[in-house]
Write a protein that holds these residues in place. Sequence first.
Motif, PDB file in Angstrom:
ATOM      1  N   ASP A 195       2.852   3.550  -7.910  1.00  0.00           N
ATOM      2  CA  ASP A 195       1.729   3.946  -7.156  1.00  0.00           C
ATOM      3  C   ASP A 195       1.757   2.801  -6.065  1.00  0.00           C
ATOM      4  O   ASP A 195       3.234   1.872  -6.476  1.00  0.00           O
ATOM      5  CB  ASP A 195       0.830   2.859  -7.395  1.00  0.00           C
ATOM      6  N   ILE A 196       1.548   2.905  -5.349  1.00  0.00           N
ATOM      7  CA  ILE A 196       1.762   1.904  -3.766  1.00  0.00           C
ATOM      8  C   ILE A 196       1.380   0.005  -3.828  1.00  0.00           C
ATOM      9  O   ILE A 196       1.716  -0.595  -4.082  1.00  0.00           O
ATOM     10  CB  ILE A 196       2.350   2.371  -2.326  1.00  0.00           C
ATOM     11  N   TYR A 197      -0.198   1.060  -4.078  1.00  0.00           N
ATOM     12  CA  TYR A 197      -0.870  -0.485  -4.098  1.00  0.00           C
ATOM     13  C   TYR A 197      -1.026  -1.206  -4.861  1.00  0.00           C
ATOM     14  O   TYR A 197      -1.736  -1.089  -6.049  1.00  0.00           O
ATOM     15  CB  TYR A 197      -2.228  -0.253  -3.471  1.00  0.00           C
ATOM     16  N   MET A 198      -0.120  -1.986  -5.850  1.00  0.00           N
ATOM     17  CA  MET A 198      -0.351  -3.025  -6.960  1.00  0.00           C
ATOM     18  C   MET A 198      -0.276  -4.548  -6.207  1.00  0.00           C
ATOM     19  O   MET A 198       0.195  -4.876  -5.537  1.00  0.00           O
ATOM     20  CB  MET A 198       1.020  -2.524  -7.754  1.00  0.00           C
ATOM     21  N   PRO A 199      -1.065  -5.362  -7.511  1.00  0.00           N
ATOM     22  CA  PRO A 199      -0.816  -6.725  -6.934  1.00  0.00           C
ATOM     23  C   PRO A 199       0.974  -7.159  -7.635  1.00  0.00           C
ATOM     24  O   PRO A 199       1.755  -6.533  -7.900  1.00  0.00           O
ATOM     25  CB  PRO A 199      -1.913  -7.474  -8.331  1.00  0.00           C
ATOM     26  N   ARG A 200       1.143  -8.295  -7.241  1.00  0.00           N
ATOM     27  CA  ARG A 200       2.173  -9.199  -7.426  1.00  0.00           C
ATOM     28  C   ARG A 200       3.449  -8.768  -6.856  1.00  0.00           C
ATOM     29  O   ARG A 200       3.666  -9.558  -5.898  1.00  0.00           O
ATOM     30  CB  ARG A 200       2.250  -9.515  -8.427  1.00  0.00           C
ATOM     31  N   MET A 201       3.348  -7.588  -6.832  1.00  0.00           N
ATOM     32  CA  MET A 201       4.288  -7.020  -5.670  1.00  0.00           C
ATOM     33  C   MET A 201       3.939  -5.913  -6.319  1.00  0.00           C
ATOM     34  O   MET A 201       4.257  -4.792  -7.699  1.00  0.00           O
ATOM     35  CB  MET A 201       5.629  -6.575  -6.880  1.00  0.00           C
ATOM     36  N   ASN A 202       4.077  -4.516  -4.205  1.00  0.00           N
ATOM     37  CA  ASN A 202       3.540  -3.562  -4.240  1.00  0.00           C
ATOM     38  C   ASN A 202       4.916  -2.436  -4.749  1.00  0.00           C
ATOM     39  O   ASN A 202       6.072  -3.177  -5.247  1.00  0.00           O
ATOM     40  CB  ASN A 202       3.382  -3.499  -2.858  1.00  0.00           C
ATOM     41  N   GLY A 203       4.877  -1.157  -4.609  1.00  0.00           N
ATOM     42  CA  GLY A 203       5.255  -0.194  -5.395  1.00  0.00           C
ATOM     43  C   GLY A 203       7.193  -0.220  -4.172  1.00  0.00           C
ATOM     44  O   GLY A 203       8.122  -0.473  -4.426  1.00  0.00           O
ATOM     45  N   LEU A 204       6.203  -0.329  -2.968  1.00  0.00           N
ATOM     46  CA  LEU A 204       7.883  -0.120  -2.164  1.00  0.00           C
ATOM     47  C   LEU A 204       8.471  -1.460  -2.069  1.00  0.00           C
ATOM     48  O   LEU A 204       9.737  -1.271  -2.370  1.00  0.00           O
ATOM     49  CB  LEU A 204       6.930  -0.102  -0.855  1.00  0.00           C
ATOM     50  N   GLU A 205       8.001  -2.380  -2.563  1.00  0.00           N
ATOM     51  CA  GLU A 205       8.881  -3.527  -2.617  1.00  0.00           C
ATOM     52  C   GLU A 205       9.634  -3.167  -3.674  1.00  0.00           C
ATOM     53  O   GLU A 205      11.063  -4.187  -3.758  1.00  0.00           O
ATOM     54  CB  GLU A 205       7.576  -5.141  -2.616  1.00  0.00           C
ATOM     55  N   MET A 206       9.345  -3.397  -4.621  1.00  0.00           N
ATOM     56  CA  MET A 206       9.889  -2.707  -6.143  1.00  0.00           C
ATOM     57  C   MET A 206      10.651  -1.668  -6.440  1.00  0.00           C
ATOM     58  O   MET A 206      11.987  -2.000  -6.376  1.00  0.00           O
ATOM     59  CB  MET A 206       8.943  -2.078  -6.929  1.00  0.00           C
ATOM     60  N   ILE A 207      10.655  -0.783  -5.041  1.00  0.00           N
ATOM     61  CA  ILE A 207      11.475   0.234  -5.503  1.00  0.00           C
ATOM     62  C   ILE A 207      12.833  -0.243  -3.842  1.00  0.00           C
ATOM     63  O   ILE A 207      13.896  -0.472  -4.495  1.00  0.00           O
ATOM     64  CB  ILE A 207      11.274   1.162  -3.668  1.00  0.00           C
TER      65      ILE A 207
END
Length: 553
Positions: A69-81
């Motif tokens: 997913d993109i919208y997630m707490p602590r670190m969103n999906g795009l930041e993780m990618i």
Amino acid sequence: MPNSAQFKEVEDGTMWKIAIIDDERQVLHGMKRAIPWDKLEAEWVGEALNGEDGLTMIRASHPDIIITDIYMPRMNGLEMIEQLRKEGFEGKIIILSGYSDFEYARQALRFHASDYVSKPISMPTLKNILTRVIQELGEEEGKRKRQGELETKMSLYEPLIEKEWVRSVAIGTLDQAYWGDDHLPPPYRYWLNRKHIAIGIELIRNKQACRMSVSDWNLFRFAVSNIACEIARKLFPDVEFTELHSTRSLLILHPEEEEGGEPFVKKLEELGTMLAESIGSYLKLELRIGIGSLKQVWTKISESTEEAFRALDQSAERLASVYEVYRYRENQGSEQDNVSLFPVKLSFKLANAIKSSQEAEAHQLLDEYMCLMVEQKGVSPAVVQMLASELWGIITYSLYETGFLMDELFTNDQIAKEIGALYVPDQLTQWLKDKITKICSSKQWKGKSKHRQVVDFMTSYIHEHYAEELTLAELSDKVFVSRNHLAIIFKNMTGETFNNYLTRVRIEKARELLLEGNMLVYEVAERVGYKNIPYFSTLFKKVTGMNPTELTK
């Protein structure tokens, strides 16, 4: 921190490893249960509820495919990618997003995502995507692609975001960094040798339209798009259609270089008349057509869009005697023409902010518009009031799409009187801000009857089916409300998220069963919908303050 050598290079005969990251645990469980692992020759290797935990899990499990997913707490999906790519992860990434947004899609491609799909997604669709991605992995097996090779293979604008790209061009939200001709997606390279003109379509909310449900209204809008494209292509073979908001949509035509003059104007009049006749005949809906001016380059399409709707606002040069087909008059020189060309670009953003209850974003948009307004010298009270009426209409129709009728909060007479007392841009901005704040904080918005009925159904359904794999996406299909908006409605009405409410219902039921003393902890966990016993115990203590074993003594 791992480097690229630490990430898995696929070896012959191994199962494809898939990891899932989503902040909704029911989504995780639902996908784990529904994905045909054996048929895909794949295996589940990990899950996480946010991007930060996802990074840790991915570094440990080295999946070939990530579904996130993109919208997630602590670190969103795009930041993780982004972090994964920096570390050298070269696996496939499938993004599931509840938002349809060109900028997010563009960022996804910058990080070389394999697909970008809007939620909710059906299992057959997800299976098809996984099948395609696994086939790609098979073709790449035995060699690791350099990031530059993948970047060359994938252009900036893939088909998955072309619709968002076209809309961004049409309303003027495309970043100027991408205005160069070399950034034109391949399907639109022919634009370089064509002229361009925007045709604005505005549906009139007559008595029949006002009686429609929101779901019916959306179906009618879909029908309008089909009819409009079919008719337009009879006269202009190359056409794009894009939705704006509520009552407004847009056709973009690309006539040949030689087209122009009076014959071209007659052709546009014919198109407008055919649209009004056909939509009126088939759908019993009335509409108004606004025609912008012809532009020589594609980067000016947004200006033609603004002109098309300005022609409607001003009831400019009328081309058809029977139907409301208006053409923008260039060099009219009126005060209204000199007002900043705001409506389409601003109204699109404002409508989205209002529908999603983003009060701060809506206020910011109005502040940005205010900065443009102060550059206009001597804006008369008449123009201020005209703009107030137009923006109020945008807010009204946007809220209607969510099932909220403005007359539940404001009367037409009240609004008309207040608009009549606006004389300068500052007053207009503050008036709109106050109204938006009142709407977002009102009991009608938070607890109106239609929303109450939806939430009552949801809570009843949860109490009856708490032991099943329940997801917000599943319930959104049952109540015909989008998943994102349904989440907002539920939170506003109950004061907690859907997942929290479901968890609370399950834990309360579990406590009842444990107190009866007839079942073991693992049996209770499974009875209320949890197969992971440690996770159930953690949740139980979080909610009740005690371990489940304490109630079995």
